[in-house]
Design a protein around this motif. Structure first.
Motif, PDB file in Angstrom:
ATOM      1  N   UNK A  41      30.715  37.016  42.994  1.00  0.00           N
ATOM      2  CA  UNK A  41      30.702  36.327  41.699  1.00  0.00           C
ATOM      3  C   UNK A  41      29.279  35.920  41.302  1.00  0.00           C
ATOM      4  N   UNK A  42      28.484  35.497  42.274  1.00  0.00           N
ATOM      5  CA  UNK A  42      27.130  35.031  41.984  1.00  0.00           C
ATOM      6  C   UNK A  42      26.218  36.146  41.490  1.00  0.00           C
ATOM      7  N   UNK A  43      26.595  37.408  41.751  1.00  0.00           N
ATOM      8  CA  UNK A  43      25.737  38.520  41.368  1.00  0.00           C
ATOM      9  C   UNK A  43      26.292  39.340  40.205  1.00  0.00           C
ATOM     10  N   UNK A  44      27.408  38.923  39.632  1.00  0.00           N
ATOM     11  CA  UNK A  44      27.968  39.640  38.486  1.00  0.00           C
ATOM     12  C   UNK A  44      27.281  39.219  37.199  1.00  0.00           C
ATOM     13  N   UNK A  45      26.952  40.203  36.360  1.00  0.00           N
ATOM     14  CA  UNK A  45      26.398  39.924  35.036  1.00  0.00           C
ATOM     15  C   UNK A  45      27.097  40.822  34.027  1.00  0.00           C
ATOM     16  N   UNK A  46      27.156  40.416  32.755  1.00  0.00           N
ATOM     17  CA  UNK A  46      27.946  41.155  31.768  1.00  0.00           C
ATOM     18  C   UNK A  46      27.470  42.579  31.493  1.00  0.00           C
ATOM     19  N   UNK A  47      26.213  42.896  31.801  1.00  0.00           N
ATOM     20  CA  UNK A  47      25.685  44.215  31.459  1.00  0.00           C
ATOM     21  C   UNK A  47      25.730  45.212  32.618  1.00  0.00           C
ATOM     22  N   UNK A  59      43.055  44.689  43.671  1.00  0.00           N
ATOM     23  CA  UNK A  59      43.052  43.236  43.547  1.00  0.00           C
ATOM     24  C   UNK A  59      41.687  42.714  43.119  1.00  0.00           C
ATOM     25  N   UNK A  60      40.616  43.187  43.747  1.00  0.00           N
ATOM     26  CA  UNK A  60      39.274  42.744  43.342  1.00  0.00           C
ATOM     27  C   UNK A  60      38.903  43.262  41.957  1.00  0.00           C
ATOM     28  N   UNK A  61      39.404  44.412  41.594  1.00  0.00           N
ATOM     29  CA  UNK A  61      39.199  44.934  40.246  1.00  0.00           C
ATOM     30  C   UNK A  61      39.676  43.928  39.200  1.00  0.00           C
ATOM     31  N   UNK A  62      40.854  43.362  39.403  1.00  0.00           N
ATOM     32  CA  UNK A  62      41.401  42.408  38.429  1.00  0.00           C
ATOM     33  C   UNK A  62      40.525  41.173  38.314  1.00  0.00           C
ATOM     34  N   UNK A  63      39.912  40.752  39.427  1.00  0.00           N
ATOM     35  CA  UNK A  63      39.089  39.546  39.418  1.00  0.00           C
ATOM     36  C   UNK A  63      37.701  39.788  38.845  1.00  0.00           C
ATOM     37  N   UNK A  64      37.099  40.941  39.158  1.00  0.00           N
ATOM     38  CA  UNK A  64      35.689  41.146  38.847  1.00  0.00           C
ATOM     39  C   UNK A  64      35.430  42.006  37.608  1.00  0.00           C
ATOM     40  N   UNK A  65      36.303  42.955  37.310  1.00  0.00           N
ATOM     41  CA  UNK A  65      36.043  43.875  36.193  1.00  0.00           C
ATOM     42  C   UNK A  65      35.860  43.173  34.847  1.00  0.00           C
ATOM     43  N   UNK A  66      36.614  42.099  34.537  1.00  0.00           N
ATOM     44  CA  UNK A  66      36.406  41.447  33.231  1.00  0.00           C
ATOM     45  C   UNK A  66      35.021  40.830  33.050  1.00  0.00           C
ATOM     46  N   UNK A  67      34.230  40.736  34.124  1.00  0.00           N
ATOM     47  CA  UNK A  67      32.951  40.042  34.062  1.00  0.00           C
ATOM     48  C   UNK A  67      31.758  40.998  34.020  1.00  0.00           C
ATOM     49  N   UNK A  68      32.021  42.314  33.951  1.00  0.00           N
ATOM     50  CA  UNK A  68      30.936  43.294  33.955  1.00  0.00           C
ATOM     51  C   UNK A  68      31.169  44.333  32.865  1.00  0.00           C
ATOM     52  N   UNK A  69      30.137  45.150  32.613  1.00  0.00           N
ATOM     53  CA  UNK A  69      30.250  46.169  31.574  1.00  0.00           C
ATOM     54  C   UNK A  69      31.085  47.360  32.014  1.00  0.00           C
ATOM     55  N   UNK A  70      30.905  47.747  33.274  1.00  0.00           N
ATOM     56  CA  UNK A  70      31.585  48.952  33.778  1.00  0.00           C
ATOM     57  C   UNK A  70      31.957  48.724  35.231  1.00  0.00           C
ATOM     58  N   UNK A  71      33.203  48.991  35.551  1.00  0.00           N
ATOM     59  CA  UNK A  71      33.699  48.784  36.915  1.00  0.00           C
ATOM     60  C   UNK A  71      34.315  50.092  37.393  1.00  0.00           C
ATOM     61  N   UNK A  72      33.768  50.633  38.489  1.00  0.00           N
ATOM     62  CA  UNK A  72      34.255  51.880  39.071  1.00  0.00           C
ATOM     63  C   UNK A  72      34.841  51.571  40.448  1.00  0.00           C
ATOM     64  N   UNK A  73      36.034  52.031  40.681  1.00  0.00           N
ATOM     65  CA  UNK A  73      36.644  51.855  41.993  1.00  0.00           C
ATOM     66  C   UNK A  73      37.065  53.198  42.551  1.00  0.00           C
ATOM     67  N   UNK A  74      36.886  53.376  43.857  1.00  0.00           N
ATOM     68  CA  UNK A  74      37.412  54.596  44.472  1.00  0.00           C
ATOM     69  C   UNK A  74      38.076  54.261  45.793  1.00  0.00           C
ATOM     70  N   UNK A  75      39.040  55.100  46.152  1.00  0.00           N
ATOM     71  CA  UNK A  75      39.747  54.942  47.417  1.00  0.00           C
ATOM     72  C   UNK A  75      40.225  56.316  47.856  1.00  0.00           C
ATOM     73  N   UNK A  76      40.355  56.500  49.169  1.00  0.00           N
ATOM     74  CA  UNK A  76      40.797  57.784  49.696  1.00  0.00           C
ATOM     75  C   UNK A  76      42.307  57.972  49.595  1.00  0.00           C
ATOM     76  N   UNK A  77      43.030  56.901  49.280  1.00  0.00           N
ATOM     77  CA  UNK A  77      44.494  56.956  49.275  1.00  0.00           C
ATOM     78  C   UNK A  77      44.998  57.065  47.841  1.00  0.00           C
ATOM     79  N   UNK A  78      45.610  58.176  47.523  1.00  0.00           N
ATOM     80  CA  UNK A  78      46.066  58.441  46.163  1.00  0.00           C
ATOM     81  C   UNK A  78      47.048  57.378  45.683  1.00  0.00           C
ATOM     82  N   UNK A  79      47.930  56.928  46.542  1.00  0.00           N
ATOM     83  CA  UNK A  79      48.924  55.927  46.138  1.00  0.00           C
ATOM     84  C   UNK A  79      48.261  54.608  45.757  1.00  0.00           C
ATOM     85  N   UNK A  80      47.207  54.215  46.467  1.00  0.00           N
ATOM     86  CA  UNK A  80      46.494  52.992  46.102  1.00  0.00           C
ATOM     87  C   UNK A  80      45.851  53.129  44.722  1.00  0.00           C
TER      88      UNK A  80
END
Length: 262
Positions: A41-47, A59-80
Motif C-alpha cells: 500500500x505504501x508504494x502504490x500510486x495512481x499512475x 484477492x490482492x487484485x481486488x484490494x490493490x487494482x483500484x489504486x493504480x493505473x494498470x494492474x496485471x496478474x498472472x498465474x500458472x493455474x487456469x482455474x485461478x
C-alpha cells in the motif's frame, strides 16, 4: 503416478474455489501478512503499472487494482485465472489484465519470462507466489521499480508430530516443500539478475488450533494422493492428541523482502 503440483492446484480450485487455507486458527499478529499489505500500500500510486506474480484467484487484485493505473496478474493455474477474471468483472475493474502463464524457465525455452513487454512495470508484488520471475525483472521493469514478495518459510517439526501415525505427520512445511534456505535462494536469484536485497525481514507467529477438524485440514492440505487419510481415520488420533495437550500450535514463518531495479 500422483498429481504434479499444478494439477494439485487445479483440484484445489475445483474443490474450494481458489487458493486459501481452509481452516480456522488463531494466528499471531506478527505473521507477515499485514506487514506485506502495508508495504505494498505504501508504494502504490495512481499512475503506476503493477504486476502480481502468482496472483491466484485475485484477492490482492481486488484490494490493490483500484489504486493504480494498470494492474496485471498472472498465474500458472487456469482455474485461478478464470476465478480472478470473474471477480474483476464483478468489481468492474477496467484496468485489470489477467494472464495464464508459468514464468518458470522450464516453460519458456530455458529462461524465466514475465508476460509483459520490456520496461513497463513500476512494481512487482507476490504474496506466496513463485520467485522464478526475479530473473526477468530487470527486463520487464522501469528503472526505479520495486520488487516486493512475501515467501513462506519452513518451520521446525512440532514436538507433537511424532505422536501421530506416519500417514498424518508433517514431513515438511506443506507451503514451501524442498526449500530449507529460501532466504539464501532469494538473495542468490537477485544477485544472478544483477539486483540486490534492499530489505528483508523474517516473521514468526504462533498458529493455534482449537479443534481437531481444523488441524486435520492443515495436516492434509494439498494431499490428494490415493490413500491419504480421511477425517474418519484421523479423528481418534487427533482427538487423543488434543486430549493430551489441549490447543495445538503449528507456527507460521514468512520472509518479506524488497529490492529495487536501478
Amino acid at each position: 503416478m500422483g498429481l504434479d503440483y499444478f494439477e494439485q492446484l487445479e483440484v484445489l480450485a475445483a474443490r474450494q474455489g481458489g487458493y486459501f487455507y481452509p481452516w480456522q486458527a488463531a494466528l499471531g499478529e506478527a505473521n507477515g501478512e499485514d506487514a506485506y499489505d502495508r508495504l505494498v500500500e505504501a508504494h502504490l500510486t495512481p499512475e503506476m503499472t503493477v504486476l502480481d506474480a502468482g496472483c491466484g484467484h485475485g484477492t490482492d487484485m481486488l484490494a490493490f487494482a483500484p489504486k493504480v493505473a494498470r494492474f496485471i496478474g498472472y498465474d500458472a493455474v487456469e482455474s485461478f485465472i478464470a476465478i480472478a477474471r470473474r471477480r474483476a468483472a464483478e468489481a468492474a475493474l477496467a484496468n485489470v489484465e489477467l494472464v495464464r502463464c508459468n514464468s518458470s524457465p522450464r516453460f519458456n525455452s530455458g529462461a524465466a519470462r514475465i508476460p509483459v513487454a520490456d520496461g513497463v512495470l513500476d512494481l512487482i508484488i507476490s504474496r506466496r507466489g513463485p520467485s522464478n520471475w526475479i530473473a526477468d525483472a530487470r527486463r520487464a521493469c522501469r528503472p526505479g521499480a520495486r520488487l516486493i514478495q512475501l515467501n513462506p518459510l519452513p518451520t521446525p517439526e512440532p514436538a507433537w508430530n511424532r505422536e501421530l501415525p506416519k500417514a498424518l505427520r508433517l514431513a515438511e512445511n506443506p507451503a514451501n516443500p524442498g526449500h530449507p534456505d529460501l532466504e539464501a535462494e532469494i538473495e542468490a536469484a537477485l544477485a544472478a539478475a544483477s539486483l540486490k536485497l534492499e530489505t528483508g525481514e523474517v516473521f514468526e507467529a504462533p498458529q493455534v488450533f482449537n479443534a481437531p477438524e481444523d488441524l486435520f485440514a492443515a495436516l492434509t492440505f494439498m494431499r490428494f494422493e490415493p490413500g491419504a487419510p480421511t477425517w474418519d481415520e484421523a479423528r481418534p488420533h487427533l482427538e487423543a492428541l488434543f486430549a493430551r495437550h489441549g490447543p495445538m500450535d503449528l507456527p507460521q514463518r514468512r520472509f518479506l523482502w524488497t529490492a529495487v531495479v536501478d
